[in-house]
Design a protein around this motif. Sequence first.
Motif, PDB file in Angstrom:
ATOM      1  N   GLY A 193      51.728  58.929 -27.693  1.00 39.71           N
ATOM      2  CA  GLY A 193      51.852  57.727 -26.882  1.00 39.71           C
ATOM      3  C   GLY A 193      51.345  56.476 -27.563  1.00 39.71           C
ATOM      4  N   THR A 194      50.377  56.623 -28.457  1.00 39.96           N
ATOM      5  CA  THR A 194      49.855  55.516 -29.250  1.00 39.96           C
ATOM      6  C   THR A 194      49.829  55.937 -30.710  1.00 39.96           C
ATOM      7  OG1 THR A 194      48.462  54.634 -27.475  1.00 39.96           O
ATOM      8  CG2 THR A 194      47.853  54.055 -29.716  1.00 39.96           C
ATOM      9  N   VAL A 195      50.286  55.063 -31.594  1.00 43.99           N
ATOM     10  CA  VAL A 195      50.194  55.313 -33.031  1.00 43.99           C
ATOM     11  C   VAL A 195      49.530  54.097 -33.677  1.00 43.99           C
ATOM     12  CG1 VAL A 195      51.422  55.758 -35.179  1.00 43.99           C
ATOM     13  CG2 VAL A 195      52.267  56.754 -33.031  1.00 43.99           C
ATOM     14  N   PRO A 237      50.011  49.553 -22.938  1.00 39.07           N
ATOM     15  CA  PRO A 237      49.957  50.815 -22.189  1.00 39.07           C
ATOM     16  C   PRO A 237      49.266  51.908 -22.991  1.00 39.07           C
ATOM     17  CG  PRO A 237      52.164  50.449 -23.038  1.00 39.07           C
ATOM     18  CD  PRO A 237      51.385  49.190 -23.319  1.00 39.07           C
ATOM     19  N   PHE A 238      48.610  52.822 -22.262  1.00 40.00           N
ATOM     20  CA  PHE A 238      47.923  53.943 -22.901  1.00 40.00           C
ATOM     21  C   PHE A 238      48.244  55.220 -22.135  1.00 40.00           C
ATOM     22  CE2 PHE A 238      44.326  56.854 -23.449  1.00 40.00           C
ATOM     23  CZ  PHE A 238      44.270  56.925 -24.826  1.00 40.00           C
ATOM     24  N   GLY A 239      48.774  56.192 -22.834  1.00 43.70           N
ATOM     25  CA  GLY A 239      49.111  57.477 -22.236  1.00 43.70           C
ATOM     26  C   GLY A 239      49.770  58.348 -23.278  1.00 43.70           C
ATOM     27  N   GLY A 240      50.109  59.584 -22.897  1.00 44.93           N
ATOM     28  CA  GLY A 240      50.556  60.514 -23.916  1.00 44.93           C
ATOM     29  C   GLY A 240      51.868  61.196 -23.627  1.00 44.93           C
ATOM     30  N   PHE A 241      52.273  62.050 -24.568  1.00 46.64           N
ATOM     31  CA  PHE A 241      53.441  62.892 -24.453  1.00 46.64           C
ATOM     32  C   PHE A 241      52.978  64.344 -24.295  1.00 46.64           C
ATOM     33  CE2 PHE A 241      56.013  59.862 -27.440  1.00 46.64           C
ATOM     34  CZ  PHE A 241      56.023  58.909 -26.437  1.00 46.64           C
ATOM     35  N   GLY A 298      49.899  65.137 -27.393  1.00 43.37           N
ATOM     36  CA  GLY A 298      50.502  63.965 -28.003  1.00 43.37           C
ATOM     37  C   GLY A 298      49.973  62.680 -27.411  1.00 43.37           C
ATOM     38  N   LEU A 299      48.650  62.535 -27.370  1.00 42.56           N
ATOM     39  CA  LEU A 299      48.076  61.330 -26.783  1.00 42.56           C
ATOM     40  C   LEU A 299      48.041  60.190 -27.795  1.00 42.56           C
ATOM     41  CD1 LEU A 299      46.837  60.000 -24.334  1.00 42.56           C
ATOM     42  CD2 LEU A 299      44.594  60.866 -25.044  1.00 42.56           C
ATOM     43  N   ALA A 300      47.505  60.435 -28.974  1.00 40.72           N
ATOM     44  CA  ALA A 300      47.362  59.358 -29.946  1.00 40.72           C
ATOM     45  C   ALA A 300      47.388  59.912 -31.360  1.00 40.72           C
ATOM     46  CB  ALA A 300      46.062  58.590 -29.711  1.00 40.72           C
ATOM     47  N   ALA A 301      47.795  59.061 -32.298  1.00 40.18           N
ATOM     48  CA  ALA A 301      47.861  59.439 -33.706  1.00 40.18           C
ATOM     49  C   ALA A 301      47.564  58.221 -34.561  1.00 40.18           C
ATOM     50  CB  ALA A 301      49.240  60.005 -34.052  1.00 40.18           C
TER      51      ALA A 301
END
Length: 232
Positions: free
Chosen positions: A178-180, A193-197, A155-158
Motif C-alpha cells: 500500500g505504501t512504497v 492514504p495509508f493501508g495495505g494489500f 503487503g502494508l509497506a515496502a
Amino acid sequence: MVLADTEDLAACAESVAWGIFYNAGQTCHGGSRLIVDERVHDELVERVLAVGRSLVLGDPLDEATQIGTIASEKQLERVLAYTDIAAAEGAVVHGGRRVRPDGLADGYYVEPTVFDHVDNSGRIGQEEIFGPALSVTTVRGAAEAVRVANDSAYGLAASVWTGNITTAHAAARELRAGTVWVNTFDASDIITPFGGFKNSGSGRDRSLHAFDAYTALKTTWINLGSSPLTDD
C-alpha cells in the motif's frame, strides 16, 4: 529491497535498522524483511549490525532510551522462540537474546536481532514476528528482489533503495504494498492514504480516502411512474 546500485549504504543501513528496531519492532509497518542484492549484502549487513549494537535499550520514559520493552511476557517468549526457528531453518543468527538493561529489574527486553541468509519460503521469511528481528534474504537483481518481496501474505509497506529512478518507479509499480518508499523509510503525511494489500488489512487510514473506510454508502430506488397522472 536494496539493489546493487544503492549509492549511500550508510544511510540505507540506518534506515533499515531503525525501520525494524524502533519501538522494539512492534509497529504495523515495521521493515521486518531485508531483501538485498548479493553484491552489497556483506557490507550492508555489517552496517545494520553496527547500528543495532549502537542503539540504547532502556526505560521508555528515559529520554536516552532508543529501544524499549516488548509488550508482554507472552510476546517475549514468542519473539525468542523465533531464534530457535531461524537456527533450525539454517539462518545465521546475530543476537536473539533476552537482555536486562542496567538498573532495570523489570521489563521484557530483546536485543536487536538479525537473521541472515533466510530462506524466504521458511517460517522466518513468511511469518510476522512483531519484535526487533530482521530477516535478510539475498537476491541478484531487481526482478528477483520484487518476486521475493511479493512472495508474502502481507503487503502494508515496502521500501526500495536504488540509484536509478527508472528502476525505482518500475519496482514501486510492481510491489504489492500500500505504501512504497524510495531511498527512505517511514515518511508520512496526514494527506496521504495509508493501508495495505493482501492480509495487511482493508481500507485506508489518513487522507480523504479514509472517509470511505468509515462510510457505508446506500442506494435508494423509488418508483415514481406506477400511477397515471389525474386531475384530482
